[in-house]
Motif scaffolding. Structure first.
Motif, PDB file in Angstrom:
ATOM      1  N   LEU A  79      40.202  -0.753  27.991  1.00  0.00           N
ATOM      2  CA  LEU A  79      39.537  -0.669  26.692  1.00  0.00           C
ATOM      3  C   LEU A  79      40.282   0.210  25.692  1.00  0.00           C
ATOM      4  O   LEU A  79      40.687  -0.240  24.614  1.00  0.00           O
ATOM      5  CB  LEU A  79      38.116  -0.140  26.926  1.00  0.00           C
ATOM      6  N   GLU A 135      28.464  16.145  27.077  1.00  0.00           N
ATOM      7  CA  GLU A 135      28.833  15.106  26.103  1.00  0.00           C
ATOM      8  C   GLU A 135      27.642  14.758  25.208  1.00  0.00           C
ATOM      9  O   GLU A 135      26.503  14.744  25.686  1.00  0.00           O
ATOM     10  CB  GLU A 135      29.334  13.861  26.841  1.00  0.00           C
ATOM     11  N   LYS A 169      23.361   3.799  29.143  1.00  0.00           N
ATOM     12  CA  LYS A 169      22.480   4.656  29.943  1.00  0.00           C
ATOM     13  C   LYS A 169      21.040   4.543  29.433  1.00  0.00           C
ATOM     14  O   LYS A 169      20.094   4.645  30.208  1.00  0.00           O
ATOM     15  CB  LYS A 169      22.932   6.120  29.825  1.00  0.00           C
ATOM     16  N   THR A 225      32.971  18.904  40.194  1.00  0.00           N
ATOM     17  CA  THR A 225      33.623  18.892  38.874  1.00  0.00           C
ATOM     18  C   THR A 225      32.672  18.143  37.948  1.00  0.00           C
ATOM     19  O   THR A 225      31.789  17.422  38.404  1.00  0.00           O
ATOM     20  CB  THR A 225      34.981  18.152  38.901  1.00  0.00           C
ATOM     21  N   ILE A 226      32.854  18.306  36.666  1.00  0.00           N
ATOM     22  CA  ILE A 226      31.907  17.748  35.698  1.00  0.00           C
ATOM     23  C   ILE A 226      31.991  16.232  35.664  1.00  0.00           C
ATOM     24  O   ILE A 226      33.093  15.658  35.619  1.00  0.00           O
ATOM     25  CB  ILE A 226      32.173  18.351  34.308  1.00  0.00           C
ATOM     26  N   ASP A 250      31.157   9.404  44.667  1.00  0.00           N
ATOM     27  CA  ASP A 250      30.597  10.271  45.727  1.00  0.00           C
ATOM     28  C   ASP A 250      29.622  11.309  45.185  1.00  0.00           C
ATOM     29  O   ASP A 250      28.633  11.645  45.837  1.00  0.00           O
ATOM     30  CB  ASP A 250      31.746  10.951  46.504  1.00  0.00           C
ATOM     31  N   ARG A 291      38.339   6.811  40.496  1.00  0.00           N
ATOM     32  CA  ARG A 291      36.945   6.864  39.997  1.00  0.00           C
ATOM     33  C   ARG A 291      35.904   6.676  41.110  1.00  0.00           C
ATOM     34  O   ARG A 291      35.071   5.766  41.049  1.00  0.00           O
ATOM     35  CB  ARG A 291      36.737   5.871  38.869  1.00  0.00           C
ATOM     36  N   PRO A 292      35.882   7.545  42.125  1.00  0.00           N
ATOM     37  CA  PRO A 292      34.860   7.448  43.175  1.00  0.00           C
ATOM     38  C   PRO A 292      33.472   7.742  42.607  1.00  0.00           C
ATOM     39  O   PRO A 292      33.340   8.237  41.488  1.00  0.00           O
ATOM     40  CB  PRO A 292      35.281   8.543  44.168  1.00  0.00           C
ATOM     41  N   HIS A 346      27.544  10.928  42.701  1.00  0.00           N
ATOM     42  CA  HIS A 346      26.267  10.249  42.424  1.00  0.00           C
ATOM     43  C   HIS A 346      25.480  10.105  43.728  1.00  0.00           C
ATOM     44  O   HIS A 346      24.287  10.398  43.810  1.00  0.00           O
ATOM     45  CB  HIS A 346      26.493   8.849  41.848  1.00  0.00           C
ATOM     46  N   ILE A 378      41.533  14.548  33.098  1.00  0.00           N
ATOM     47  CA  ILE A 378      40.320  13.940  33.657  1.00  0.00           C
ATOM     48  C   ILE A 378      40.637  12.794  34.615  1.00  0.00           C
ATOM     49  O   ILE A 378      40.101  12.725  35.724  1.00  0.00           O
ATOM     50  CB  ILE A 378      39.395  13.438  32.529  1.00  0.00           C
ATOM     51  N   MET A 384      28.468  10.388  33.990  1.00  0.00           N
ATOM     52  CA  MET A 384      27.441   9.478  34.522  1.00  0.00           C
ATOM     53  C   MET A 384      26.715  10.081  35.716  1.00  0.00           C
ATOM     54  O   MET A 384      25.545   9.807  35.947  1.00  0.00           O
ATOM     55  CB  MET A 384      28.054   8.129  34.898  1.00  0.00           C
TER      56      MET A 384
HETATM   57  C1  EPZ Z   1      32.265   8.397  31.411  1.00  0.00           C
HETATM   58  O1  EPZ Z   1      32.749   7.848  32.645  1.00  0.00           O
HETATM   59  C2  EPZ Z   1      32.645   7.391  30.318  1.00  0.00           C
HETATM   60  N1  EPZ Z   1      32.077   6.101  30.627  1.00  0.00           N
HETATM   61  C3  EPZ Z   1      34.166   7.263  30.239  1.00  0.00           C
HETATM   62  O2  EPZ Z   1      34.496   6.439  29.115  1.00  0.00           O
HETATM   63  C4  EPZ Z   1      34.769   8.633  29.980  1.00  0.00           C
HETATM   64  O3  EPZ Z   1      36.170   8.534  30.004  1.00  0.00           O
HETATM   65  C5  EPZ Z   1      34.319   9.621  31.082  1.00  0.00           C
HETATM   66  O4  EPZ Z   1      32.875   9.660  31.142  1.00  0.00           O
HETATM   67  C6  EPZ Z   1      34.807  11.032  30.821  1.00  0.00           C
HETATM   68  O5  EPZ Z   1      34.379  11.499  29.596  1.00  0.00           O
HETATM   69  C7  EPZ Z   1      30.776   5.876  30.358  1.00  0.00           C
HETATM   70  O6  EPZ Z   1      30.029   6.732  29.926  1.00  0.00           O
HETATM   71  C8  EPZ Z   1      30.270   4.499  30.640  1.00  0.00           C
HETATM   72  P1  EPZ Z   1      33.098  11.028  34.962  1.00  0.00           P
HETATM   73  P2  EPZ Z   1      32.271   8.478  34.035  1.00  0.00           P
HETATM   74  O7  EPZ Z   1      32.166  10.809  36.086  1.00  0.00           O
HETATM   75  O8  EPZ Z   1      30.939   9.063  33.887  1.00  0.00           O
HETATM   76  C9  EPZ Z   1      35.579  12.177  38.924  1.00  0.00           C
HETATM   77  C10 EPZ Z   1      35.476   4.606  27.980  1.00  0.00           C
HETATM   78  O9  EPZ Z   1      36.653   4.361  27.667  1.00  0.00           O
HETATM   79  N2  EPZ Z   1      34.381  11.774  39.688  1.00  0.00           N
HETATM   80  O10 EPZ Z   1      32.737  12.067  33.962  1.00  0.00           O
HETATM   81  O11 EPZ Z   1      32.506   7.436  35.068  1.00  0.00           O
HETATM   82  C11 EPZ Z   1      36.227  10.980  38.193  1.00  0.00           C
HETATM   83  O12 EPZ Z   1      37.065  10.246  39.045  1.00  0.00           O
HETATM   84  C12 EPZ Z   1      35.163   5.175  29.370  1.00  0.00           C
HETATM   85  O13 EPZ Z   1      34.497   4.394  27.259  1.00  0.00           O
HETATM   86  C13 EPZ Z   1      34.409  11.896  41.065  1.00  0.00           C
HETATM   87  O14 EPZ Z   1      35.400  12.326  41.648  1.00  0.00           O
HETATM   88  O15 EPZ Z   1      33.370   9.640  34.216  1.00  0.00           O
HETATM   89  C14 EPZ Z   1      36.952  11.659  37.048  1.00  0.00           C
HETATM   90  O16 EPZ Z   1      38.201  12.110  37.480  1.00  0.00           O
HETATM   91  C15 EPZ Z   1      36.368   5.274  30.231  1.00  0.00           C
HETATM   92  N3  EPZ Z   1      33.300  11.528  41.772  1.00  0.00           N
HETATM   93  C16 EPZ Z   1      36.027  12.819  36.708  1.00  0.00           C
HETATM   94  O17 EPZ Z   1      35.183  13.026  37.849  1.00  0.00           O
HETATM   95  C17 EPZ Z   1      32.161  11.043  41.148  1.00  0.00           C
HETATM   96  O18 EPZ Z   1      31.172  10.691  41.823  1.00  0.00           O
HETATM   97  C18 EPZ Z   1      35.157  12.593  35.471  1.00  0.00           C
HETATM   98  O19 EPZ Z   1      34.558  11.308  35.575  1.00  0.00           O
HETATM   99  C19 EPZ Z   1      32.157  10.929  39.747  1.00  0.00           C
HETATM  100  C20 EPZ Z   1      33.283  11.298  39.032  1.00  0.00           C
END
Ligand code: EPZ
Length: 425
Positions: free
Chosen positions: A377, A191, A27, A163-164, A125, A122-123, A127, A333, A167
């Motif tokens: 990973l 985080e 980031k 939901t939280i 939407d 992992r949508p 963002h 999650i 990214m």
């Molecule tokens: C970050 O992913 C990390 N990746 C992930 O680490 C980590 O598992 C995750 O956060 C949770 O802590 C990076 O930072 C590059 P989220 P991110 O958006 O941001 C749903 C690793 O092993 N969601 O917090 O993509 C999603 O599907 C990786 O290093 C939506 O529905 O995760 C999930 O169920 C794996 N719509 C939940 O939210 C959206 O637009 C949390 O995902 C975005 C997310």
């Protein structure tokens, strides 16, 4: 194709330096897009995800170069082609983090829908909705998002994530730094990697502050300037090495990590009976695996920070196979992040999948070497850990997944006494 060959059963001991955090540095590389000044990052891990993003940013037209040791210099002067190819987007979801900075500074980007991976749908939407709330137009065609900002730039908005999202919070925050007016982000992620990004952005002149438990306020500014920033230590790599010490009953000192970032994991160590010491001033944690008695079973539920991280659960499952009794994992999650348990069962573990989010792990079960394949990973790190405690030899394929997030994992393990080799197969 490369593989790891591991002979298990050796107690690890010594010291390991934890590298910079993957989930912070990616980031921060994108944040450099927000200014045409030079940005310098220190403590940058030598992992393939950094190399992939560097290539993607280079193809867009930016200068990104490694400097001596663990440095990276970035300069986003101009755009030649605001495009992220599908291949890069599939290889590394985090390339989606370019959306906010590119819209805020250059007003356009074409990037692929990264789609799901082995751990869930992992949508993106949230963002897209956040950018649209700030005035962007985002069309989805043939697997690509065509994003553009109004000619007079993005505008401040109130964004509340259903939901939280880590990214999502970071993308919205970076877009808001150059937007006209104030943006309030509610239900924002906590985080440590998000706070490290805030620290870097404020070093660039951004006006960002956390105003409530999960609220962030960003006052848009005209321009951001360059900065020099040191990336925080990787709590996910640290947890992996901590478990390597605990399962092999060895004593290992982890340096270059803020113990506070491991809070939820160290609480589980306490409950399982793994002794440890922390030294916040020295940014180090000592795992006293040799001193641990019988390991106690635990019930663990993953959660957003400061809860127990979803990225911690797969490696922890190996330690649970050595506990006396039944442990459970509840993954909240991601909907499909227990696949690694099938490989652990192949190595002798007693694991029952209760549904796609819950598993019961009964121990202690002696693990034995096997030929196993890595799918993602953290599952990769988990199989390396299982092979370290297993009797006999394991052969692990798909190790390119591990290289995405672990810097020279086998060299670090060999330095602690492990018997691991990377072979061409
Ligand atoms: C970050 O992913 C990390 N990746 C992930 O680490 C980590 O598992 C995750 O956060 C949770 O802590 C990076 O930072 C590059 P989220 P991110 O958006 O941001 C749903 C690793 O092993 N969601 O917090 O993509 C999603 O599907 C990786 O290093 C939506 O529905 O995760 C999930 O169920 C794996 N719509 C939940 O939210 C959206 O637009 C949390 O995902 C975005 C997310």
């Amino acid at each position: 194709m490369q593989k790891f060959v591991i002979i298990g059963g050796v107690p690890l001991s010594g010291q390991v330096r934890i590298a910079g955090a993957k989930n912070a540095v990616l980031k921060q590389m994108a944040a450099a897009v927000l200014t045409d000044d030079l940005c310098t990052l220190r403590n940058v891990p030598k992992i393939s995800d950094v190399a992939i993003l560097r290539e993607v940013m280079g193809d867009i037209g930016f200068e990104v170069r490694r400097t001596n040791g663990d440095g990276l210099e970035l300069r986003a002067r101009e755009v030649t082609w605001p495009f992220v190819p599908l291949e890069a987007g599939m290889k590394m979801r985090a390339s989606f983090i370019l959306l906010g900075p590119m819209l805020a500074r250059f007003g356009r980007l074409i990037l692929p829908n990264p789609g799901g991976d082995r751990i869930g749908r992992r949508p993106v939407d949230y963002h897209v909705a956040a950018m649209e709330a700030m005035g962007a137009t985002i069309e989805y065609r043939n697997g690509y998002y065509f994003a553009s900002a109004p000619h007079d730039g993005l505008r401040g908005a109130h964004i509340e994530f259903p939901t939280i999202t880590v990214m999502g919070t970071e993308n919205a925050m970076m877009a808001a730094t150059l937007a006209r007016g104030t943006t309030v982000i509610d239900n924002a992620a906590l985080e440590p990697e998000v706070d490290d990004l805030i620290a870097m952005l404020c070093g660039m002149g951004a006006q960002i502050q956390r105003t409530g438990e999960r609220s962030i306020e960003v006052q848009g500014v005209e321009r951001l300037h360059g900065t020099e920033h040191r990336v925080i230590g990787d709590r996910l790599e640290a947890e992996t090495f901590a478990i390597a010490a605990a399962i092999t009953r060895g004593d290992v000192t982890l340096t270059g990590i803020d113990p506070a970032h491991l809070g939820s994991f160290l609480q589980v160590c306490e409950r399982m009976g793994v002794p440890y010491e922390v030294d916040p001033a020295a940014a180090s944690v000592v795992i006293r695996g040799a001193a641990s008695g019988e390991l106690r079973p635990v019930d663990v539920r993953t959660d957003e920070y400061p809860g127990f991280a979803t990225d911690f659960q797969a490696p922890l499952s190996v330690l649970m196979t050595q506990a006396v009794g039944a442990s459970t994992i509840h993954e909240t999650i991601f909907e499909d992040r227990l696949d690694h348990t099938r490989q652990l069962v192949k190595m002798g573990a007693d694991i029952e999948l209760l549904d796609n989010r819950r598993a019961r792990i009964t121990g202690p079960t002696p693990l034995h070497g096997a030929e196993v394949a890595i799918a993602d990973l953290r599952a990769g790190a988990t199989l390396v850990l299982a092979a370290l405690v297993a009797s006999g030899t394991s052969v692990i394929s798909g190790i390119e997944h591990v290289d995405r997030g672990y810097e020279q994992i086998e060299a670090k393990l060999v330095a602690l006494g492990a018997q691991i080799n990377r072979i061409e197969a």
